[in-house]
Structures are given as structure tokens and as C-alpha cells.
Motif scaffolding. Sequence first.
Motif, PDB file in Angstrom:
ATOM      1  N   SER A   1       0.830  -1.203   0.000  1.00  0.00           N
ATOM      2  CA  SER A   1       0.000   0.000   0.000  1.00  0.00           C
ATOM      3  C   SER A   1       0.866   1.256   0.000  1.00  0.00           C
ATOM      4  O   SER A   1       0.540   2.262  -0.645  1.00  0.00           O
ATOM      5  CB  SER A   1      -0.922   0.009   1.222  1.00  0.00           C
ATOM      6  N   TYR A   2       1.989   1.181   0.697  1.00  0.00           N
ATOM      7  CA  TYR A   2       2.936   2.300   0.716  1.00  0.00           C
ATOM      8  C   TYR A   2       3.622   2.455  -0.642  1.00  0.00           C
ATOM      9  O   TYR A   2       3.725   3.559  -1.191  1.00  0.00           O
ATOM     10  CB  TYR A   2       3.969   2.069   1.816  1.00  0.00           C
ATOM     11  N   LEU A   3       4.053   1.347  -1.221  1.00  0.00           N
ATOM     12  CA  LEU A   3       4.789   1.405  -2.485  1.00  0.00           C
ATOM     13  C   LEU A   3       3.922   1.875  -3.645  1.00  0.00           C
ATOM     14  O   LEU A   3       4.392   2.568  -4.556  1.00  0.00           O
ATOM     15  CB  LEU A   3       5.372   0.031  -2.816  1.00  0.00           C
ATOM     16  N   ARG A   4       2.642   1.532  -3.638  1.00  0.00           N
ATOM     17  CA  ARG A   4       1.790   1.860  -4.794  1.00  0.00           C
ATOM     18  C   ARG A   4       1.648   3.367  -4.989  1.00  0.00           C
ATOM     19  O   ARG A   4       1.335   3.824  -6.091  1.00  0.00           O
ATOM     20  CB  ARG A   4       0.427   1.211  -4.656  1.00  0.00           C
ATOM     21  N   LYS A   5       1.897   4.149  -3.936  1.00  0.00           N
ATOM     22  CA  LYS A   5       1.831   5.603  -4.075  1.00  0.00           C
ATOM     23  C   LYS A   5       2.917   6.129  -5.006  1.00  0.00           C
ATOM     24  O   LYS A   5       2.753   7.171  -5.639  1.00  0.00           O
ATOM     25  CB  LYS A   5       1.961   6.264  -2.699  1.00  0.00           C
ATOM     26  N   SER A   6       4.031   5.383  -5.099  1.00  0.00           N
ATOM     27  CA  SER A   6       5.148   5.820  -5.938  1.00  0.00           C
ATOM     28  C   SER A   6       4.790   5.811  -7.417  1.00  0.00           C
ATOM     29  O   SER A   6       5.365   6.562  -8.202  1.00  0.00           O
ATOM     30  CB  SER A   6       6.365   4.919  -5.715  1.00  0.00           C
ATOM     31  N   PHE A   7       3.868   4.928  -7.790  1.00  0.00           N
ATOM     32  CA  PHE A   7       3.526   4.836  -9.207  1.00  0.00           C
ATOM     33  C   PHE A   7       2.025   5.023  -9.436  1.00  0.00           C
ATOM     34  O   PHE A   7       1.467   4.544 -10.419  1.00  0.00           O
ATOM     35  CB  PHE A   7       4.014   3.511  -9.814  1.00  0.00           C
ATOM     36  N   ASP A   8       1.386   5.731  -8.514  1.00  0.00           N
ATOM     37  CA  ASP A   8      -0.018   6.155  -8.682  1.00  0.00           C
ATOM     38  C   ASP A   8      -0.946   5.005  -9.012  1.00  0.00           C
ATOM     39  O   ASP A   8      -1.857   5.130  -9.852  1.00  0.00           O
ATOM     40  CB  ASP A   8      -0.128   7.232  -9.774  1.00  0.00           C
ATOM     41  N   SER A   9      -0.753   3.881  -8.365  1.00  0.00           N
ATOM     42  CA  SER A   9      -1.618   2.733  -8.623  1.00  0.00           C
ATOM     43  C   SER A   9      -2.975   2.920  -7.963  1.00  0.00           C
ATOM     44  O   SER A   9      -3.080   3.426  -6.840  1.00  0.00           O
ATOM     45  CB  SER A   9      -0.961   1.452  -8.099  1.00  0.00           C
ATOM     46  N   THR A  10      -4.007   2.501  -8.668  1.00  0.00           N
ATOM     47  CA  THR A  10      -5.367   2.563  -8.118  1.00  0.00           C
ATOM     48  C   THR A  10      -5.836   1.195  -7.628  1.00  0.00           C
ATOM     49  O   THR A  10      -7.006   1.022  -7.300  1.00  0.00           O
ATOM     50  CB  THR A  10      -6.350   3.066  -9.192  1.00  0.00           C
ATOM     51  N   ALA A  11      -4.922   0.225  -7.586  1.00  0.00           N
ATOM     52  CA  ALA A  11      -5.287  -1.125  -7.163  1.00  0.00           C
ATOM     53  C   ALA A  11      -5.771  -1.126  -5.715  1.00  0.00           C
ATOM     54  O   ALA A  11      -5.156  -0.519  -4.835  1.00  0.00           O
ATOM     55  CB  ALA A  11      -4.087  -2.055  -7.302  1.00  0.00           C
ATOM     56  N   VAL A  12      -6.883  -1.810  -5.476  1.00  0.00           N
ATOM     57  CA  VAL A  12      -7.444  -1.927  -4.123  1.00  0.00           C
ATOM     58  C   VAL A  12      -7.004  -3.275  -3.550  1.00  0.00           C
ATOM     59  O   VAL A  12      -7.352  -4.334  -4.082  1.00  0.00           O
ATOM     60  CB  VAL A  12      -8.982  -1.842  -4.152  1.00  0.00           C
ATOM     61  N   LEU A  13      -6.246  -3.232  -2.473  1.00  0.00           N
ATOM     62  CA  LEU A  13      -5.639  -4.441  -1.917  1.00  0.00           C
ATOM     63  C   LEU A  13      -6.470  -4.989  -0.761  1.00  0.00           C
ATOM     64  O   LEU A  13      -7.013  -4.233   0.044  1.00  0.00           O
ATOM     65  CB  LEU A  13      -4.210  -4.146  -1.438  1.00  0.00           C
ATOM     66  N   HIS A  14      -6.509  -6.305  -0.690  1.00  0.00           N
ATOM     67  CA  HIS A  14      -7.252  -6.994   0.365  1.00  0.00           C
ATOM     68  C   HIS A  14      -6.269  -7.863   1.150  1.00  0.00           C
ATOM     69  O   HIS A  14      -5.817  -8.894   0.661  1.00  0.00           O
ATOM     70  CB  HIS A  14      -8.370  -7.851  -0.229  1.00  0.00           C
ATOM     71  N   GLY A  15      -5.932  -7.418   2.348  1.00  0.00           N
ATOM     72  CA  GLY A  15      -4.968  -8.144   3.162  1.00  0.00           C
ATOM     73  C   GLY A  15      -5.583  -9.357   3.841  1.00  0.00           C
ATOM     74  O   GLY A  15      -6.721  -9.308   4.311  1.00  0.00           O
ATOM     75  N   ILE A  16      -4.832 -10.463   3.862  1.00  0.00           N
ATOM     76  CA  ILE A  16      -5.272 -11.665   4.576  1.00  0.00           C
ATOM     77  C   ILE A  16      -4.105 -12.205   5.399  1.00  0.00           C
ATOM     78  O   ILE A  16      -2.941 -12.023   5.042  1.00  0.00           O
ATOM     79  CB  ILE A  16      -5.784 -12.762   3.604  1.00  0.00           C
ATOM     80  N   ASP A  17      -4.426 -12.850   6.483  1.00  0.00           N
ATOM     81  CA  ASP A  17      -3.391 -13.411   7.360  1.00  0.00           C
ATOM     82  C   ASP A  17      -3.294 -14.924   7.269  1.00  0.00           C
ATOM     83  O   ASP A  17      -2.370 -15.527   7.804  1.00  0.00           O
ATOM     84  CB  ASP A  17      -3.663 -13.005   8.816  1.00  0.00           C
ATOM     85  N   ARG A  18      -4.279 -15.541   6.596  1.00  0.00           N
ATOM     86  CA  ARG A  18      -4.248 -16.988   6.369  1.00  0.00           C
ATOM     87  C   ARG A  18      -4.696 -17.261   4.944  1.00  0.00           C
ATOM     88  O   ARG A  18      -5.532 -16.534   4.394  1.00  0.00           O
ATOM     89  CB  ARG A  18      -5.180 -17.729   7.345  1.00  0.00           C
ATOM     90  N   LEU A  19      -4.178 -18.318   4.365  1.00  0.00           N
ATOM     91  CA  LEU A  19      -4.504 -18.620   2.980  1.00  0.00           C
ATOM     92  C   LEU A  19      -5.916 -19.171   2.811  1.00  0.00           C
ATOM     93  O   LEU A  19      -6.422 -19.242   1.687  1.00  0.00           O
ATOM     94  CB  LEU A  19      -3.476 -19.596   2.398  1.00  0.00           C
ATOM     95  N   ASP A  20      -6.565 -19.535   3.922  1.00  0.00           N
ATOM     96  CA  ASP A  20      -7.972 -19.952   3.810  1.00  0.00           C
ATOM     97  C   ASP A  20      -8.916 -18.745   3.833  1.00  0.00           C
ATOM     98  O   ASP A  20     -10.132 -18.900   3.827  1.00  0.00           O
ATOM     99  CB  ASP A  20      -8.334 -20.956   4.908  1.00  0.00           C
ATOM    100  N   GLN A  21      -8.353 -17.531   3.835  1.00  0.00           N
ATOM    101  CA  GLN A  21      -9.160 -16.309   3.818  1.00  0.00           C
ATOM    102  C   GLN A  21      -9.223 -15.666   2.433  1.00  0.00           C
ATOM    103  O   GLN A  21      -9.753 -14.565   2.284  1.00  0.00           O
ATOM    104  CB  GLN A  21      -8.587 -15.295   4.821  1.00  0.00           C
ATOM    105  N   ILE A  22      -8.703 -16.329   1.418  1.00  0.00           N
ATOM    106  CA  ILE A  22      -8.680 -15.769   0.067  1.00  0.00           C
ATOM    107  C   ILE A  22     -10.099 -15.447  -0.402  1.00  0.00           C
ATOM    108  O   ILE A  22     -11.006 -16.279  -0.279  1.00  0.00           O
ATOM    109  CB  ILE A  22      -8.023 -16.760  -0.914  1.00  0.00           C
ATOM    110  N   VAL A  23     -10.285 -14.237  -0.925  1.00  0.00           N
ATOM    111  CA  VAL A  23     -11.599 -13.803  -1.419  1.00  0.00           C
ATOM    112  C   VAL A  23     -11.559 -13.717  -2.939  1.00  0.00           C
ATOM    113  O   VAL A  23     -10.765 -12.957  -3.500  1.00  0.00           O
ATOM    114  CB  VAL A  23     -11.987 -12.435  -0.834  1.00  0.00           C
ATOM    115  N   PRO A  24     -12.390 -14.486  -3.626  1.00  0.00           N
ATOM    116  CA  PRO A  24     -12.427 -14.422  -5.097  1.00  0.00           C
ATOM    117  C   PRO A  24     -12.749 -13.017  -5.583  1.00  0.00           C
ATOM    118  O   PRO A  24     -13.568 -12.308  -4.982  1.00  0.00           O
ATOM    119  CB  PRO A  24     -13.540 -15.407  -5.464  1.00  0.00           C
ATOM    120  N   GLY A  25     -12.109 -12.605  -6.664  1.00  0.00           N
ATOM    121  CA  GLY A  25     -12.395 -11.306  -7.247  1.00  0.00           C
ATOM    122  C   GLY A  25     -11.713 -10.148  -6.560  1.00  0.00           C
ATOM    123  O   GLY A  25     -11.953  -8.988  -6.924  1.00  0.00           O
ATOM    124  N   LYS A  26     -10.868 -10.409  -5.581  1.00  0.00           N
ATOM    125  CA  LYS A  26     -10.113  -9.375  -4.880  1.00  0.00           C
ATOM    126  C   LYS A  26      -8.620  -9.549  -5.154  1.00  0.00           C
ATOM    127  O   LYS A  26      -8.161 -10.637  -5.503  1.00  0.00           O
ATOM    128  CB  LYS A  26     -10.346  -9.454  -3.367  1.00  0.00           C
TER     129      LYS A  26
END
Length: 349
Positions: free
Chosen positions: A50-75
Motif C-alpha cells: 500500500s505504501y509502495l503503490r503511491k510511488s507509481f499512482d496505482s489505483t489497485a485496491v488491496l485486500h490483506g489476509i493473514d491466512r490462505l484460507d481467507q482468500i476472497v475471489p475477485g479481490k
Amino acid sequence: MVKKAENILVGISIGDLNGVGSEVVLKTFEDARMLELCTPVIFANVKMLSYLRKSFDSTAVLHGIDRLDQIVPGKINVFNLWKESFNLEYGIENEIVGSHAIKSFVAATKALKEGIVDVLVTAPINKHTVQSETFNFPGHTDYLNQELEGDALMLMVCDDLRVGLLTDHVPVTEVATFITEKRIRQKVQTIKKSLIQDFCIPKPKIAVLGLNPHCGDQGVIGKEDDEIIRPTLKKMFEEGTLVFGPYAADSFFGSHSHEKFDAVIACYHDQGLIPFKTLSFGKGVNYTAGLNKVRTSPDHGTAYEIAGKNQADFNSFTEAVYLALDIYKSRLEHAHWAEKPLKSKEKQF
């Protein structure tokens, strides 16, 4: 049961965070249509990205997860692989950054092996800063060859142009010692199998380039072409593999001879990659053929000189995602027909 080609999970190793990896990854998935094709899972840290994306003006919306069983389709899922913070400085070699690039790659490979993600796309690493007591490999391919089943082979792909290598990260002074009948057979068969199951080409035609200038000029400039390469290819052709050569490398691509074949095998790294990158115009993809899992990457490196300047071309990374998806689907289709082969009908008289 064969898995369906839907909601493909794309594991992504983030590569060197001081390079252009994070930029090309996030810019690829800014387009919402990409998230209709697959679900990315980036192995990194969501706060850092999220910090790095400011360097290149990215509009990507990131979805943080702490376990791999929390993966959300379409994110755009970011698996928080590490919690600690460390200094990042675009364009600078840093061993700490290198160690986290490998931590991301190793974790993503583990998820691929375990079937948590379906395919793997790797962002560029710095081969110098990633070296350690626990990771002593020339690059991604060699590690994958150890961890996955099969025989890894670097296959560069751009549309219908496919260039494989008999040797990859080998010093030029040692290339000739690796040119053996066993290696030629192994690499030709690996590419043949890949063309059939990954690219849906039932009877592939493969060209092999000569090792020496002018294929040795009948032994005047080297004997490997006449004594090893040519006899091996002749045997394989007689056994039913449509392999041809050796061809003189200096004129092969300039004369458009590559267009007559489904793949070309070069003897060493630069012999294959210089013409490939000249012809692919930044759209090329590095595909690790021959393994039981699918891995692709862009055809460029960390590009420190433009990192953080919002100048990186993300087309090659996007093409790497597309190719991984296409090959995954091709393998599913190939497996389906292997399970249910067409039954031949007896002639009725």
C-alpha cells in the motif's frame, strides 16, 4: 475427477521490492476485467504494498489476509507473509530485500505444490542479493526443478514464437560440455510434451540451432554439430519426433525460418534470448515447461534504473498471467480427454 477451469487462483511472488516488481504486479490487476479471469494471491505484506503503490499512482485496491484460507475471489489478495518492516530504496541492491523476495517465492511455491493456488507467476528477483545458505540457486527455474515434479526447461513465449534452451544459466566457456545426446533427447522431449499438452499442438515441429558458427562448417569451426547434435536429431526423427536441424543460428531468425516451426531450441542462453527479445517487443513471457505445475514470469529483470518512477511497462507481466491461465486451462482439457479418449468405431460392412 478433473478440476474445472473456473476462479483460477494465481499465486504471485513479489520479487525484489526495490525493483519494478510491485509496480508491474499492481498495474496488471488495476483492470477489473483481470479479476473476472482469475483471483491473484500476492505473497508479501499489504501495508508495504500500500505504501509502495503511491510511488507509481496505482489505483489497485488491496485486500490483506493473514491466512490462505481467507482468500476472497475477485479481490487482489495480499497474504501477509511477514509482519516486520524494513527499509526500501528503489534502485538499490539490498540483501534484506533479497531475502524477502525469496521468502515470498518459497512460500508461493509451497502453496502451488499443496494446490492452494493453481498457477505461479513470479516477479523479477536480483540473483545476487537472494543468495544465502538456504537458497543457493542461479534463479527461479533451478529451485522449481528441485521442488516440483518433472524436468524444468526455460521456454520463452510470445504469440506463436517459442524458444527453448538446451542450457540456460551456464558460462559460455562450459556450454559445449553440456551438449550431449542425453541432454538433447531430454530437452526435445520436454518441449514436445509441453507443445502437446500446454499449447494444444498435436504433432509439433521443432527446430534445433547449431552450437558453432555455420554449424561448424563440416568440422572446421567445431565438431559438436556433426558428431553430437545432427546424429541425435536424425535418430529422434526416425523414432517419430518431428525435430529438424541443426540450423545456423546467425541467419535462422532473420530469414523467418522460425515461422515454419512450433518451437526453436537454442544451445545456450544468449543464442536464444537475444533474437527472442528482439522480436517480442516487451511482450515475451518466460514459461517453465516440463513441470507438473504451471509457472510463468515476465521476460525482464528488476529494472532498478526506472524503479519507483512510474515508467515500468507492465505488458510482459500481464502476458505472463494470461499465459499461465491459458496453459492451466489447456492442461485441464488435455487431462479431460486423456480420461475419456475417443473410442474408435469399427467399420461397418
